[in-house]
Design a protein around this motif. Structure first.
Motif, PDB file in Angstrom:
ATOM      1  N   ALA A   2       0.839  -1.209   0.000  1.00  0.00           N
ATOM      2  CA  ALA A   2       0.000   0.000   0.000  1.00  0.00           C
ATOM      3  C   ALA A   2       0.867   1.251   0.000  1.00  0.00           C
ATOM      4  N   ASP A   3       0.373   2.300  -0.623  1.00  0.00           N
ATOM      5  CA  ASP A   3       1.151   3.525  -0.681  1.00  0.00           C
ATOM      6  C   ASP A   3       0.416   4.622   0.098  1.00  0.00           C
ATOM      7  N   TYR A   4       0.941   4.900   1.282  1.00  0.00           N
ATOM      8  CA  TYR A   4       0.294   5.914   2.121  1.00  0.00           C
ATOM      9  C   TYR A   4       0.907   7.298   1.911  1.00  0.00           C
ATOM     10  N   GLY A   5       1.900   7.390   1.058  1.00  0.00           N
ATOM     11  CA  GLY A   5       2.588   8.665   0.856  1.00  0.00           C
ATOM     12  C   GLY A   5       3.889   8.648   1.637  1.00  0.00           C
ATOM     13  N   ASP A   6       4.767   9.591   1.332  1.00  0.00           N
ATOM     14  CA  ASP A   6       6.066   9.605   1.987  1.00  0.00           C
ATOM     15  C   ASP A   6       6.029  10.497   3.229  1.00  0.00           C
ATOM     16  N   LYS A   7       6.348   9.894   4.363  1.00  0.00           N
ATOM     17  CA  LYS A   7       6.238  10.613   5.634  1.00  0.00           C
ATOM     18  C   LYS A   7       7.114  11.874   5.666  1.00  0.00           C
ATOM     19  N   ALA A   8       8.316  11.764   5.113  1.00  0.00           N
ATOM     20  CA  ALA A   8       9.246  12.897   5.207  1.00  0.00           C
ATOM     21  C   ALA A   8       8.951  13.991   4.185  1.00  0.00           C
ATOM     22  N   THR A   9       8.597  13.597   2.973  1.00  0.00           N
ATOM     23  CA  THR A   9       8.424  14.628   1.946  1.00  0.00           C
ATOM     24  C   THR A   9       6.989  15.138   1.841  1.00  0.00           C
ATOM     25  N   ASN A  10       6.038  14.290   2.211  1.00  0.00           N
ATOM     26  CA  ASN A  10       4.654  14.769   2.213  1.00  0.00           C
ATOM     27  C   ASN A  10       3.961  14.278   3.468  1.00  0.00           C
ATOM     28  N   PHE A  11       4.358  14.905   4.569  1.00  0.00           N
ATOM     29  CA  PHE A  11       3.869  14.444   5.865  1.00  0.00           C
ATOM     30  C   PHE A  11       2.340  14.505   5.960  1.00  0.00           C
ATOM     31  N   SER A  12       1.753  15.591   5.460  1.00  0.00           N
ATOM     32  CA  SER A  12       0.296  15.760   5.587  1.00  0.00           C
ATOM     33  C   SER A  12      -0.468  14.610   4.954  1.00  0.00           C
ATOM     34  N   GLU A  13      -0.035  14.264   3.743  1.00  0.00           N
ATOM     35  CA  GLU A  13      -0.716  13.187   3.030  1.00  0.00           C
ATOM     36  C   GLU A  13      -0.584  11.877   3.806  1.00  0.00           C
ATOM     37  N   TRP A  14       0.651  11.577   4.213  1.00  0.00           N
ATOM     38  CA  TRP A  14       0.907  10.350   4.966  1.00  0.00           C
ATOM     39  C   TRP A  14       0.050  10.306   6.233  1.00  0.00           C
ATOM     40  N   PHE A  15       0.029  11.407   6.956  1.00  0.00           N
ATOM     41  CA  PHE A  15      -0.668  11.471   8.245  1.00  0.00           C
ATOM     42  C   PHE A  15      -2.174  11.262   8.062  1.00  0.00           C
ATOM     43  N   HIS A  16      -2.752  11.951   7.082  1.00  0.00           N
ATOM     44  CA  HIS A  16      -4.189  11.792   6.832  1.00  0.00           C
ATOM     45  C   HIS A  16      -4.522  10.350   6.453  1.00  0.00           C
ATOM     46  N   ASN A  17      -3.687   9.772   5.600  1.00  0.00           N
ATOM     47  CA  ASN A  17      -3.929   8.394   5.178  1.00  0.00           C
ATOM     48  C   ASN A  17      -3.841   7.425   6.353  1.00  0.00           C
ATOM     49  N   ILE A  18      -2.819   7.611   7.166  1.00  0.00           N
ATOM     50  CA  ILE A  18      -2.620   6.690   8.292  1.00  0.00           C
ATOM     51  C   ILE A  18      -3.790   6.785   9.282  1.00  0.00           C
ATOM     52  N   LEU A  19      -4.236   8.011   9.579  1.00  0.00           N
ATOM     53  CA  LEU A  19      -5.367   8.156  10.510  1.00  0.00           C
ATOM     54  C   LEU A  19      -6.580   7.400   9.990  1.00  0.00           C
ATOM     55  N   GLU A  20      -6.736   7.436   8.683  1.00  0.00           N
ATOM     56  CA  GLU A  20      -7.906   6.783   8.097  1.00  0.00           C
ATOM     57  C   GLU A  20      -7.745   5.255   8.060  1.00  0.00           C
ATOM     58  N   VAL A  21      -6.633   4.802   7.464  1.00  0.00           N
ATOM     59  CA  VAL A  21      -6.531   3.348   7.271  1.00  0.00           C
ATOM     60  C   VAL A  21      -6.274   2.591   8.573  1.00  0.00           C
ATOM     61  N   ALA A  22      -5.594   3.229   9.504  1.00  0.00           N
ATOM     62  CA  ALA A  22      -5.362   2.550  10.786  1.00  0.00           C
ATOM     63  C   ALA A  22      -6.549   2.756  11.734  1.00  0.00           C
ATOM     64  N   GLN A  23      -7.537   3.461  11.255  1.00  0.00           N
ATOM     65  CA  GLN A  23      -8.781   3.689  12.011  1.00  0.00           C
ATOM     66  C   GLN A  23      -8.583   4.379  13.353  1.00  0.00           C
ATOM     67  N   ILE A  24      -7.900   5.511  13.263  1.00  0.00           N
ATOM     68  CA  ILE A  24      -7.698   6.332  14.460  1.00  0.00           C
ATOM     69  C   ILE A  24      -8.886   7.292  14.590  1.00  0.00           C
ATOM     70  N   THR A  25      -9.093   8.101  13.556  1.00  0.00           N
ATOM     71  CA  THR A  25     -10.216   9.049  13.575  1.00  0.00           C
ATOM     72  C   THR A  25     -10.914   9.007  12.225  1.00  0.00           C
ATOM     73  N   ASP A  26     -12.149   9.478  12.204  1.00  0.00           N
ATOM     74  CA  ASP A  26     -12.861   9.633  10.936  1.00  0.00           C
ATOM     75  C   ASP A  26     -13.146  11.118  10.765  1.00  0.00           C
ATOM     76  N   ALA A  27     -12.509  11.693   9.749  1.00  0.00           N
ATOM     77  CA  ALA A  27     -12.577  13.146   9.549  1.00  0.00           C
ATOM     78  C   ALA A  27     -13.796  13.569   8.740  1.00  0.00           C
ATOM     79  N   ARG A  28     -14.679  12.595   8.413  1.00  0.00           N
ATOM     80  CA  ARG A  28     -15.827  12.962   7.572  1.00  0.00           C
ATOM     81  C   ARG A  28     -16.977  13.583   8.355  1.00  0.00           C
ATOM     82  N   TYR A  29     -16.826  13.741   9.657  1.00  0.00           N
ATOM     83  CA  TYR A  29     -17.866  14.395  10.439  1.00  0.00           C
ATOM     84  C   TYR A  29     -18.167  15.755   9.810  1.00  0.00           C
TER      85      TYR A  29
END
Ligand code: PR8
Length: 475
Positions: A2-29
């Motif tokens: 799976a490609d969650y994005g690069d943590k170092a070069t695109n932290f925002s993308e990686w972080f948003h993806n990880i929160l979603e796929v690892a089921q930490i939070t759901d930002a669709r509220y």
């Protein structure tokens, strides 16, 4: 993979993806800046708060104040309210009826707690007071919102408020607050920089603010905790007085310190990788995930052994999950990698025949065989300790790699673009600091060493340098 994005070069993308796929939070509220804690994320939050509460409970009392603050109370402390007025959410109606007085959803709780402190405190024997609460606070943030990092409903606002009978004791409490946060962040393996915020960036109403920042993978810093010396400012506003030993009435001295959901964001950012979360054992919902490898033949024996191991681990205080889902083992490995469980424990029929099992470490990805006759709980406890130190060491190393000392501010812009956080000698003048920020578009984060003896001069204004300070792009 799976490609969650690069943590170092695109932290925002990686972080948003990880929160979603690892089921930490759901930002669709459907409200900007407000998200749902999902069960897995909630567990991480719970273990984080357990560490926090254990630290605070040593000599603080937990309380719970109402969420609404009357406008008159919020408005009392002029500097404080000025700092927050653009961020306050207001409750104006009860059903169809307009309220006589607007009520604020607390952006923080000074103006909710301190009128009550004024009623409770009479004499020096009532002091010190050390209270804390874990609540949700609301801030109508105008900067770009990000889950956990900059939210409008801070769901994990853990705030402590203390009241003292002398300025010395109050300053000591600031140091104690700093020590508490150091321990909390150390337990979670989060690296930090401690600095005194420049006067124009201190907490509204505070005498001074000490702040913890962590360097995120992209080199921007995130403020993950603050400890404020409030002096007597709020005591004067809210009439918090006590009778001292000499029988005279004095205004009390106060501190407050707070952390938020950002602490969890910082732990995710510090340790995660391209495969997902890597959780420190201290906050991981399960510290060991047992994966029984089931074939038709020998399934019962494998399950029985796995149950036995689970019980043995649990009776040694280890948090264990057993993944009995009827899916391929490969899928299970993938899922638990994503969820960041520190240790994976695999056992199949052939392993059982050989009296062995396989242990996989999430942090180093090492796999090792363990003899089933060994003291498995002892081995796991040892490994969890190693994982803990390894994660912490790597996170600190990574933070170090972002830091750079400079004698000139000429290259600040390109250095921060390269993910650097800058340390420099500074005169400490407000005018000079604001000019630096204006010219470089980089923040003066704070002073890490105050009133030093040095021959160096401030690289901006040429006046003698007094402090070592940090500059960074901030979240
Ligand atoms: C105080 N009063 O309030 P502070 N989203 C996530 N985290 C946030 C946000 C946000 N929008 N805003 C702040 N934080 C004092 C101390 C009681 C407790 C986090 O201090 O305004 C930051 O990590 O500095 C910040 O350091 C912490 O809350 C406390 O907020």
């Amino acid at each position: 993979m799976a490609d969650y994005g690069d943590k170092a070069t695109n932290f925002s993308e990686w972080f948003h993806n990880i929160l979603e796929v690892a089921q930490i939070t759901d930002a669709r509220y459907p409200i900007k800046g407000m998200a749902v804690w999902l069960p897995y994320g909630f567990q991480i939050r719970k273990h984080t708060l357990n560490i926090y509460r254990e630290l605070l409970d040593k000599d603080h009392e937990e309380v719970l104040f109402p969420m609404l603050i009357p406008e008159t109370e919020l408005a009392k402390e002029g500097i404080h309210v000025k700092g927050f007025e653009d961020e306050v959410y207001w409750v104006t109606h009860g059903g169809p009826t307009e309220l006589n007085e607007k009520l604020a959803l607390r952006p923080t709780s000074e103006t909710s707690m301190y009128p009550m402190f004024s009623l409770w405190i009479r004499s020096h024997i009532d002091l010190p007071i050390k209270q804390y609460q874990v609540v949700n606070t609301f801030r109508y943030e105008t900067k770009h919102t990000r889950p956990l990092i900059r939210v409008r409903e801070i769901t994990t606002f853990a705030e402590a408020h203390t009241v003292h009978s002398s300025a010395e004791e109050c300053a000591e409490q600031v140091e104690t607050g700093i020590e508490i946060y150091k321990t909390l962040f150390d337990e979670m393996g989060i690296p930090y920089l401690i600095s005194k915020r420049p006067v124009w960036d201190k907490f509204p109403g505070a005498e001074y603010t000490m702040a913890f920042d962590t360097i995120m993978p992209d080199g921007k810093t995130l403020q993950i905790g603050t400890v404020h010396n409030l002096g007597q400012t709020f005591a004067e506003t809210f009439d918090i007085t006590f009778e001292n030993k000499e029988g005279e009435h004095e205004y009390a001295y106060q501190t407050c310190y707070g952390i938020s959901d950002r602490v969890i964001a910082a732990a995710i950012a510090a340790h995660g990788d391209e495969k997902g979360l890597v959780l420190p054992p201290t906050i991981s919902p399960s510290q060991v995930t047992i994966i029984p490898i089931i074939f038709k033949k020998g399934a019962e024996e494998v399950m029985a052994k796995c149950e036995e191991i689970k019980e043995a681990l649990e009776s040694n205080g280890i948090r264990v999950d057993m993944d009995t889902r009827d899916i391929r083992p490969g899928k299970k490995f993938f899922d638990w990698e994503l969820k960041g469980t520190p240790i994976r424990f695999e056992l199949g029929p052939r392993d059982l025949e050989n009296n062995k099992a396989v242990i996989g470490r999430r942090d180093t990805e090492e796999k090792m065989e363990i003899d089933l006759d060994e003291d498995i709980p002892a081995k796991i406890i040892e490994l969890l300790g190693e994982i803990d130190s390894n994660l912490k060491e790597n996170a600190w190393k990574s933070q170090e790699s972002h830091l750079i000392e400079v004698d000139s501010l000429d290259d600040v812009a390109s250095l921060v673009d390269d993910g650097k956080v800058i340390s420099f000698h500074w005169c400490g003048d407000e005018e000079c600091g604001k000019a630096i920020e204006e010219e470089t578009d980089v923040d003066v984060l704070g002073i890490t060493e105050e009133d030093i003896e040095t021959d160096k001069v401030c690289p901006h204004c040429g006046k003698p340098a007094k402090h070592i300070a940090l500059m960074a792009k901030t979240y």
